[in-house]
Design a protein around this motif. Structure first.
Motif, PDB file in Angstrom:
ATOM      1  N   LEU A 141       0.730  -1.151  -0.118  1.00  0.00           N
ATOM      2  CA  LEU A 141      -0.021   0.064   0.022  1.00  0.00           C
ATOM      3  C   LEU A 141       0.775   1.362   0.122  1.00  0.00           C
ATOM      4  O   LEU A 141       0.679   2.280  -0.779  1.00  0.00           O
ATOM      5  N   LEU A 142       2.035   1.368   0.709  1.00  0.00           N
ATOM      6  CA  LEU A 142       2.868   2.279   0.912  1.00  0.00           C
ATOM      7  C   LEU A 142       3.399   2.529  -0.522  1.00  0.00           C
ATOM      8  O   LEU A 142       3.814   3.841  -0.595  1.00  0.00           O
ATOM      9  N   ILE A 143       3.926   1.574  -1.016  1.00  0.00           N
ATOM     10  CA  ILE A 143       4.669   1.772  -2.543  1.00  0.00           C
ATOM     11  C   ILE A 143       3.456   2.316  -3.402  1.00  0.00           C
ATOM     12  O   ILE A 143       3.556   2.977  -4.382  1.00  0.00           O
ATOM     13  N   ALA A 144       2.298   1.750  -3.504  1.00  0.00           N
ATOM     14  CA  ALA A 144       1.211   1.645  -4.831  1.00  0.00           C
ATOM     15  C   ALA A 144       0.697   3.015  -4.599  1.00  0.00           C
ATOM     16  O   ALA A 144       0.299   3.683  -5.620  1.00  0.00           O
ATOM     17  N   VAL A 145       0.174   3.586  -3.392  1.00  0.00           N
ATOM     18  CA  VAL A 145      -0.424   4.809  -3.402  1.00  0.00           C
ATOM     19  C   VAL A 145       0.282   6.126  -3.991  1.00  0.00           C
ATOM     20  O   VAL A 145      -0.474   6.625  -4.752  1.00  0.00           O
ATOM     21  N   PRO A 146       1.640   6.098  -3.558  1.00  0.00           N
ATOM     22  CA  PRO A 146       2.284   7.342  -4.103  1.00  0.00           C
ATOM     23  C   PRO A 146       2.475   7.130  -5.825  1.00  0.00           C
ATOM     24  O   PRO A 146       2.292   8.233  -6.388  1.00  0.00           O
ATOM     25  N   LEU A 147       2.942   5.930  -6.156  1.00  0.00           N
ATOM     26  CA  LEU A 147       3.048   5.661  -7.466  1.00  0.00           C
ATOM     27  C   LEU A 147       1.826   5.972  -8.368  1.00  0.00           C
ATOM     28  O   LEU A 147       1.865   6.803  -9.376  1.00  0.00           O
TER      29      LEU A 147
ATOM     30  N   GLN B  37      -9.092   3.085  -3.070  1.00  0.00           N
ATOM     31  CA  GLN B  37      -8.818   2.091  -4.066  1.00  0.00           C
ATOM     32  C   GLN B  37      -7.955   0.867  -4.098  1.00  0.00           C
ATOM     33  O   GLN B  37      -7.938  -0.203  -4.427  1.00  0.00           O
ATOM     34  N   THR B  38      -6.588   1.463  -3.574  1.00  0.00           N
ATOM     35  CA  THR B  38      -5.582   0.600  -3.592  1.00  0.00           C
ATOM     36  C   THR B  38      -5.883  -0.544  -2.598  1.00  0.00           C
ATOM     37  O   THR B  38      -5.424  -1.722  -2.612  1.00  0.00           O
ATOM     38  N   SER B  39      -6.224  -0.007  -1.544  1.00  0.00           N
ATOM     39  CA  SER B  39      -6.836  -1.153  -0.403  1.00  0.00           C
ATOM     40  C   SER B  39      -7.599  -2.214  -0.941  1.00  0.00           C
ATOM     41  O   SER B  39      -7.603  -3.256  -0.845  1.00  0.00           O
ATOM     42  N   VAL B  40      -8.618  -1.800  -1.591  1.00  0.00           N
ATOM     43  CA  VAL B  40      -9.609  -2.640  -2.237  1.00  0.00           C
ATOM     44  C   VAL B  40      -9.160  -3.713  -3.246  1.00  0.00           C
ATOM     45  O   VAL B  40      -9.371  -4.851  -3.260  1.00  0.00           O
ATOM     46  N   TYR B  41      -8.276  -3.098  -3.884  1.00  0.00           N
ATOM     47  CA  TYR B  41      -7.521  -3.727  -5.183  1.00  0.00           C
ATOM     48  C   TYR B  41      -6.651  -4.934  -4.470  1.00  0.00           C
ATOM     49  O   TYR B  41      -6.631  -6.047  -4.741  1.00  0.00           O
TER      50      TYR B  41
ATOM     51  N   LEU C 148      -6.868  -5.991  -1.318  1.00  0.00           N
ATOM     52  CA  LEU C 148      -7.506  -7.298  -0.601  1.00  0.00           C
ATOM     53  C   LEU C 148      -8.416  -8.205  -1.729  1.00  0.00           C
ATOM     54  O   LEU C 148      -8.552  -9.254  -1.189  1.00  0.00           O
ATOM     55  N   ALA C 149      -8.745  -7.563  -2.547  1.00  0.00           N
ATOM     56  CA  ALA C 149      -9.423  -8.503  -3.768  1.00  0.00           C
ATOM     57  C   ALA C 149      -8.396  -9.543  -4.253  1.00  0.00           C
ATOM     58  O   ALA C 149      -8.663 -10.761  -4.624  1.00  0.00           O
ATOM     59  N   ALA C 150      -7.205  -8.886  -4.352  1.00  0.00           N
ATOM     60  CA  ALA C 150      -6.146 -10.046  -4.802  1.00  0.00           C
ATOM     61  C   ALA C 150      -5.899 -10.894  -3.808  1.00  0.00           C
ATOM     62  O   ALA C 150      -5.741 -12.297  -4.003  1.00  0.00           O
ATOM     63  N   ARG C 151      -6.031 -10.642  -2.717  1.00  0.00           N
ATOM     64  CA  ARG C 151      -5.729 -11.512  -1.774  1.00  0.00           C
ATOM     65  C   ARG C 151      -6.696 -12.563  -1.586  1.00  0.00           C
ATOM     66  O   ARG C 151      -6.620 -13.659  -1.378  1.00  0.00           O
ATOM     67  N   ALA C 152      -7.789 -12.239  -1.660  1.00  0.00           N
ATOM     68  CA  ALA C 152      -8.910 -13.058  -1.728  1.00  0.00           C
ATOM     69  C   ALA C 152      -9.062 -13.967  -2.864  1.00  0.00           C
ATOM     70  O   ALA C 152      -9.420 -15.207  -2.984  1.00  0.00           O
ATOM     71  N   VAL C 153      -8.519 -13.509  -3.969  1.00  0.00           N
ATOM     72  CA  VAL C 153      -8.675 -14.403  -5.367  1.00  0.00           C
ATOM     73  C   VAL C 153      -7.385 -15.264  -5.494  1.00  0.00           C
ATOM     74  O   VAL C 153      -7.175 -16.159  -6.230  1.00  0.00           O
ATOM     75  N   SER C 154      -6.220 -14.895  -4.763  1.00  0.00           N
ATOM     76  CA  SER C 154      -5.216 -15.527  -5.053  1.00  0.00           C
ATOM     77  C   SER C 154      -5.083 -17.113  -4.862  1.00  0.00           C
ATOM     78  O   SER C 154      -4.181 -17.565  -5.798  1.00  0.00           O
ATOM     79  N   PRO C 155      -5.822 -17.649  -3.771  1.00  0.00           N
ATOM     80  CA  PRO C 155      -5.503 -19.187  -3.844  1.00  0.00           C
ATOM     81  C   PRO C 155      -5.917 -19.619  -5.175  1.00  0.00           C
ATOM     82  O   PRO C 155      -5.557 -20.585  -5.910  1.00  0.00           O
ATOM     83  N   TRP C 156      -7.157 -19.244  -5.762  1.00  0.00           N
ATOM     84  CA  TRP C 156      -7.904 -19.651  -7.163  1.00  0.00           C
ATOM     85  C   TRP C 156      -6.906 -19.303  -8.211  1.00  0.00           C
ATOM     86  O   TRP C 156      -6.727 -19.971  -9.076  1.00  0.00           O
ATOM     87  N   GLY C 157      -6.450 -18.084  -8.179  1.00  0.00           N
ATOM     88  CA  GLY C 157      -5.438 -17.547  -9.230  1.00  0.00           C
ATOM     89  C   GLY C 157      -4.081 -18.469  -9.113  1.00  0.00           C
ATOM     90  O   GLY C 157      -3.793 -18.649 -10.349  1.00  0.00           O
ATOM     91  N   ARG C 158      -3.652 -18.744  -8.124  1.00  0.00           N
ATOM     92  CA  ARG C 158      -2.471 -19.437  -8.010  1.00  0.00           C
ATOM     93  C   ARG C 158      -2.773 -20.970  -8.849  1.00  0.00           C
ATOM     94  O   ARG C 158      -1.869 -21.316  -9.486  1.00  0.00           O
ATOM     95  N   THR C 159      -3.852 -21.462  -8.586  1.00  0.00           N
ATOM     96  CA  THR C 159      -4.221 -22.791  -8.960  1.00  0.00           C
ATOM     97  C   THR C 159      -4.279 -22.529 -10.594  1.00  0.00           C
ATOM     98  O   THR C 159      -3.832 -23.406 -11.420  1.00  0.00           O
ATOM     99  N   LEU C 160      -4.954 -21.552 -11.036  1.00  0.00           N
ATOM    100  CA  LEU C 160      -5.110 -21.179 -12.496  1.00  0.00           C
ATOM    101  C   LEU C 160      -3.750 -21.216 -13.357  1.00  0.00           C
ATOM    102  O   LEU C 160      -3.506 -21.576 -14.276  1.00  0.00           O
ATOM    103  N   VAL C 161      -3.149 -20.249 -12.683  1.00  0.00           N
ATOM    104  CA  VAL C 161      -1.841 -19.936 -13.093  1.00  0.00           C
ATOM    105  C   VAL C 161      -0.772 -21.230 -13.230  1.00  0.00           C
ATOM    106  O   VAL C 161      -0.202 -21.364 -14.400  1.00  0.00           O
ATOM    107  N   THR C 162      -0.847 -22.208 -12.213  1.00  0.00           N
ATOM    108  CA  THR C 162      -0.043 -23.221 -12.414  1.00  0.00           C
ATOM    109  C   THR C 162      -0.747 -24.234 -13.676  1.00  0.00           C
ATOM    110  O   THR C 162      -0.045 -24.766 -14.180  1.00  0.00           O
TER     111      THR C 162
END
Length: 157
Positions: free
Chosen positions: A7-13, A92-96, A98-112
């Protein structure tokens, strides 16, 4: 990556891009609009307090260069814009994240799975592209033959 450092990196960028749009519009938009017929009405509409307020609240939920440019053209102060855009980027970055964390287990399976089937998938896409090109060539040949000058007379006899 842990949530807070991300969050501290993404918000300023992300905010830098929005600040750039605002700054460019703040310096140039009014003069450009003045050159256009009806441009003065647009500047007047953007300068209304109610329009500014709506655009500032949109900054909280929607990262949009057009909104940033409109705010720059409206004459909103830098301090006011920065307070809204910083808060909006944090939300907005917090929402993104948090959504990425919620989807990451499914996403990791898909990427594999995609990683394991990449070669076959690329071959399948290549074959589908070739089939499409062949079909288009056949259709074009058929249309050319139908429109040739001697063919219409032969088929009518």
């Amino acid at each position: 990556m842990p949530f807070l450092p991300a969050l501290l990196i993404a918000v300023p960028l992300r905010a830098l891009v929005r600040i750039a749009y605002f700054g460019i519009a703040r310096n140039d938009l009014r003069s450009l609009l003045a050159l256009r017929p009806g441009g003065r009405r647009v500047v007047d509409a953007l300068s209304r307090r109610s329009t500014e307020r709506v655009l500032l609240y949109v900054c909280l939920v929607n990262a949009n260069p057009a909104v940033d440019a409109a705010l720059g053209g409206s004459g909103v102060s830098w301090r006011r814009f920065l307070s809204f855009v910083t808060a909006g980027m944090a939300i907005q970055t917090s929402v993104y994240l948090l959504a990425a964390r919620a989807v990451s287990p499914w996403g990791r399976t898909l990427v594999t799975w995609l990683d394991g089937h990449l070669g076959a998938g690329l071959l399948l896409l290549f074959a589908a592209g070739l089939l499409r090109l062949a079909a288009r060539a056949l259709v074009a040949r058929h249309r050319r033959r139908r429109s040739e000058p001697g063919r219409a007379e032969l088929s009518g006899s």
